[in-house]
Design a protein around this motif. Sequence first.
Motif, PDB file in Angstrom:
ATOM      1  N   ALA A  11       0.857  -1.193   0.000  1.00  0.00           N
ATOM      2  CA  ALA A  11       0.000   0.000   0.000  1.00  0.00           C
ATOM      3  C   ALA A  11       0.893   1.242   0.000  1.00  0.00           C
ATOM      4  CB  ALA A  11      -0.897   0.021   1.231  1.00  0.00           C
ATOM      5  N   VAL A  12       0.255   2.383  -0.186  1.00  0.00           N
ATOM      6  CA  VAL A  12       0.901   3.662   0.105  1.00  0.00           C
ATOM      7  C   VAL A  12       0.667   3.951   1.582  1.00  0.00           C
ATOM      8  CG1 VAL A  12       0.917   6.133  -0.336  1.00  0.00           C
ATOM      9  CG2 VAL A  12       0.613   4.533  -2.236  1.00  0.00           C
ATOM     10  N   TYR A  13       1.737   4.232   2.293  1.00  0.00           N
ATOM     11  CA  TYR A  13       1.663   4.517   3.722  1.00  0.00           C
ATOM     12  C   TYR A  13       1.777   6.027   3.940  1.00  0.00           C
ATOM     13  CZ  TYR A  13       1.792  -0.386   4.924  1.00  0.00           C
ATOM     14  OH  TYR A  13       1.462  -1.714   5.067  1.00  0.00           O
ATOM     15  N   LEU A  14       0.805   6.554   4.696  1.00  0.00           N
ATOM     16  CA  LEU A  14       0.734   7.994   4.928  1.00  0.00           C
ATOM     17  C   LEU A  14       0.775   8.299   6.417  1.00  0.00           C
ATOM     18  CD1 LEU A  14      -1.900   7.225   2.707  1.00  0.00           C
ATOM     19  CD2 LEU A  14      -1.197   9.537   2.144  1.00  0.00           C
ATOM     20  N   CYS A  15       1.378   9.405   6.721  1.00  0.00           N
ATOM     21  CA  CYS A  15       1.533   9.893   8.074  1.00  0.00           C
ATOM     22  C   CYS A  15       0.517  11.016   8.323  1.00  0.00           C
ATOM     23  CB  CYS A  15       2.962  10.417   8.218  1.00  0.00           C
ATOM     24  SG  CYS A  15       3.365  11.218   9.743  1.00  0.00           S
ATOM     25  N   LYS A  16      -0.071  11.052   9.524  1.00  0.00           N
ATOM     26  CA  LYS A  16      -1.011  12.114   9.875  1.00  0.00           C
ATOM     27  C   LYS A  16      -0.717  12.622  11.271  1.00  0.00           C
ATOM     28  CE  LYS A  16      -5.555  11.747  11.215  1.00  0.00           C
ATOM     29  NZ  LYS A  16      -7.012  11.508  11.073  1.00  0.00           N
ATOM     30  N   ALA A  17      -0.868  13.926  11.431  1.00  0.00           N
ATOM     31  CA  ALA A  17      -0.765  14.569  12.747  1.00  0.00           C
ATOM     32  C   ALA A  17      -2.090  15.251  13.045  1.00  0.00           C
ATOM     33  CB  ALA A  17       0.357  15.590  12.763  1.00  0.00           C
ATOM     34  N   TYR A  18      -2.624  15.014  14.256  1.00  0.00           N
ATOM     35  CA  TYR A  18      -3.889  15.665  14.588  1.00  0.00           C
ATOM     36  C   TYR A  18      -3.990  15.882  16.087  1.00  0.00           C
ATOM     37  CZ  TYR A  18      -5.459  10.867  15.664  1.00  0.00           C
ATOM     38  OH  TYR A  18      -5.581   9.590  16.175  1.00  0.00           O
ATOM     39  N   LYS A  19      -4.791  16.861  16.453  1.00  0.00           N
ATOM     40  CA  LYS A  19      -5.111  17.111  17.861  1.00  0.00           C
ATOM     41  C   LYS A  19      -6.379  17.912  17.911  1.00  0.00           C
ATOM     42  CE  LYS A  19      -2.171  21.226  18.515  1.00  0.00           C
ATOM     43  NZ  LYS A  19      -3.143  22.159  19.091  1.00  0.00           N
ATOM     44  N   ARG A  20      -6.961  17.994  19.101  1.00  0.00           N
ATOM     45  CA  ARG A  20      -8.216  18.699  19.289  1.00  0.00           C
ATOM     46  C   ARG A  20      -8.065  20.164  18.910  1.00  0.00           C
ATOM     47  NH1 ARG A  20     -10.670  17.931  25.120  1.00  0.00           N
ATOM     48  NH2 ARG A  20     -10.029  15.819  24.568  1.00  0.00           N
ATOM     49  N   ALA A  21      -9.104  20.703  18.300  1.00  0.00           N
ATOM     50  CA  ALA A  21      -9.162  22.123  17.939  1.00  0.00           C
ATOM     51  C   ALA A  21      -8.071  22.509  16.957  1.00  0.00           C
ATOM     52  CB  ALA A  21      -9.098  23.007  19.184  1.00  0.00           C
ATOM     53  N   SER A  22      -7.661  21.567  16.129  1.00  0.00           N
ATOM     54  CA  SER A  22      -6.673  21.864  15.098  1.00  0.00           C
ATOM     55  C   SER A  22      -7.008  21.042  13.858  1.00  0.00           C
ATOM     56  CB  SER A  22      -5.266  21.513  15.589  1.00  0.00           C
ATOM     57  OG  SER A  22      -4.307  21.710  14.568  1.00  0.00           O
ATOM     58  N   ARG A  23      -6.596  21.523  12.730  1.00  0.00           N
ATOM     59  CA  ARG A  23      -6.798  20.742  11.512  1.00  0.00           C
ATOM     60  C   ARG A  23      -5.859  19.548  11.483  1.00  0.00           C
ATOM     61  NH1 ARG A  23      -3.980  22.730   6.183  1.00  0.00           N
ATOM     62  NH2 ARG A  23      -3.901  20.450   6.076  1.00  0.00           N
ATOM     63  N   ASP A  24      -6.215  18.581  10.627  1.00  0.00           N
ATOM     64  CA  ASP A  24      -5.350  17.423  10.417  1.00  0.00           C
ATOM     65  C   ASP A  24      -4.274  17.785   9.395  1.00  0.00           C
ATOM     66  OD1 ASP A  24      -8.109  15.004  10.386  1.00  0.00           O
ATOM     67  OD2 ASP A  24      -7.193  16.167  12.013  1.00  0.00           O
ATOM     68  N   TYR A  25      -3.105  17.207   9.602  1.00  0.00           N
ATOM     69  CA  TYR A  25      -2.017  17.373   8.638  1.00  0.00           C
ATOM     70  C   TYR A  25      -1.616  16.000   8.104  1.00  0.00           C
ATOM     71  CZ  TYR A  25      -1.624  22.003  10.736  1.00  0.00           C
ATOM     72  OH  TYR A  25      -1.889  23.260  11.194  1.00  0.00           O
ATOM     73  N   TRP A  26      -1.458  15.926   6.778  1.00  0.00           N
ATOM     74  CA  TRP A  26      -1.132  14.662   6.110  1.00  0.00           C
ATOM     75  C   TRP A  26       0.157  14.809   5.317  1.00  0.00           C
ATOM     76  CZ3 TRP A  26      -3.832  10.072   6.331  1.00  0.00           C
ATOM     77  CH2 TRP A  26      -5.121  10.106   6.878  1.00  0.00           C
ATOM     78  N   GLY A  27       0.892  13.714   5.232  1.00  0.00           N
ATOM     79  CA  GLY A  27       1.997  13.649   4.298  1.00  0.00           C
ATOM     80  C   GLY A  27       1.522  13.142   2.949  1.00  0.00           C
ATOM     81  N   GLN A  28       2.458  13.031   2.010  1.00  0.00           N
ATOM     82  CA  GLN A  28       2.128  12.606   0.651  1.00  0.00           C
ATOM     83  C   GLN A  28       2.165  11.085   0.495  1.00  0.00           C
ATOM     84  OE1 GLN A  28       1.106  14.651  -1.985  1.00  0.00           O
ATOM     85  NE2 GLN A  28       0.879  16.003  -0.220  1.00  0.00           N
ATOM     86  N   GLY A  29       2.844  10.420   1.408  1.00  0.00           N
ATOM     87  CA  GLY A  29       2.867   8.966   1.370  1.00  0.00           C
ATOM     88  C   GLY A  29       4.152   8.383   0.802  1.00  0.00           C
ATOM     89  N   THR A  30       4.389   7.128   1.152  1.00  0.00           N
ATOM     90  CA  THR A  30       5.514   6.369   0.622  1.00  0.00           C
ATOM     91  C   THR A  30       5.024   4.969   0.266  1.00  0.00           C
ATOM     92  OG1 THR A  30       7.817   5.690   1.036  1.00  0.00           O
ATOM     93  CG2 THR A  30       6.329   5.624   2.923  1.00  0.00           C
ATOM     94  N   GLN A  31       5.445   4.474  -0.886  1.00  0.00           N
ATOM     95  CA  GLN A  31       4.947   3.188  -1.389  1.00  0.00           C
ATOM     96  C   GLN A  31       5.700   2.035  -0.745  1.00  0.00           C
ATOM     97  OE1 GLN A  31       2.446   2.391  -3.838  1.00  0.00           O
ATOM     98  NE2 GLN A  31       2.843   0.328  -3.065  1.00  0.00           N
ATOM     99  N   VAL A  32       4.954   1.079  -0.250  1.00  0.00           N
ATOM    100  CA  VAL A  32       5.503  -0.176   0.251  1.00  0.00           C
ATOM    101  C   VAL A  32       4.945  -1.303  -0.594  1.00  0.00           C
ATOM    102  CG1 VAL A  32       5.538  -1.787   2.186  1.00  0.00           C
ATOM    103  CG2 VAL A  32       5.810   0.662   2.602  1.00  0.00           C
ATOM    104  N   THR A  33       5.837  -2.095  -1.166  1.00  0.00           N
ATOM    105  CA  THR A  33       5.426  -3.236  -1.984  1.00  0.00           C
ATOM    106  C   THR A  33       6.074  -4.490  -1.429  1.00  0.00           C
ATOM    107  OG1 THR A  33       5.267  -1.833  -3.945  1.00  0.00           O
ATOM    108  CG2 THR A  33       5.368  -4.212  -4.299  1.00  0.00           C
ATOM    109  N   VAL A  34       5.245  -5.473  -1.094  1.00  0.00           N
ATOM    110  CA  VAL A  34       5.729  -6.739  -0.556  1.00  0.00           C
ATOM    111  C   VAL A  34       5.456  -7.808  -1.599  1.00  0.00           C
ATOM    112  CG1 VAL A  34       5.667  -8.355   1.363  1.00  0.00           C
ATOM    113  CG2 VAL A  34       5.149  -5.927   1.751  1.00  0.00           C
TER     114      VAL A  34
END
Length: 116
Positions: A91-114
């Motif tokens: 899958a493409v693996y994505l990172c997210k940062a979030y907390k109360r009363a704030s918007r979510d932040y996402w990365g662009q992702g990195t591909q993992v192939t098994v």
Amino acid sequence: QVQLVESGGGLVQPGGSLSLSCVASGIFIGIYTMAWYRQAPGKQRELVATLTSGGDTNYADSVKGRFTISRDNAENTVYLQMNSLKPEDTAVYLCKAYKRASRDYWGQGTQVTVSS
């Protein structure tokens, strides 16, 4: 400007390991809940693991005992150690940062192939 940049993906054989990194800039990850998601082609985005600012972790049943989420606040980086990888982890693996009363932040992702 907030940025989350993932790295560490690649091609690995079944049973192998990969370590993903997500480096944050513009925010201090120590006060955020950090999460890894993944999205395979044709499938919905799936929550893989979370790590709260207090250090509590949670994992999807499909990765429990194989994946470990951790963070280094000094490096403003969150990691995902993935062991005993299976083809269904592809899958493409994505990172997210979030907390109360704030918007979510996402990365662009990195591909993992098994695959053999």
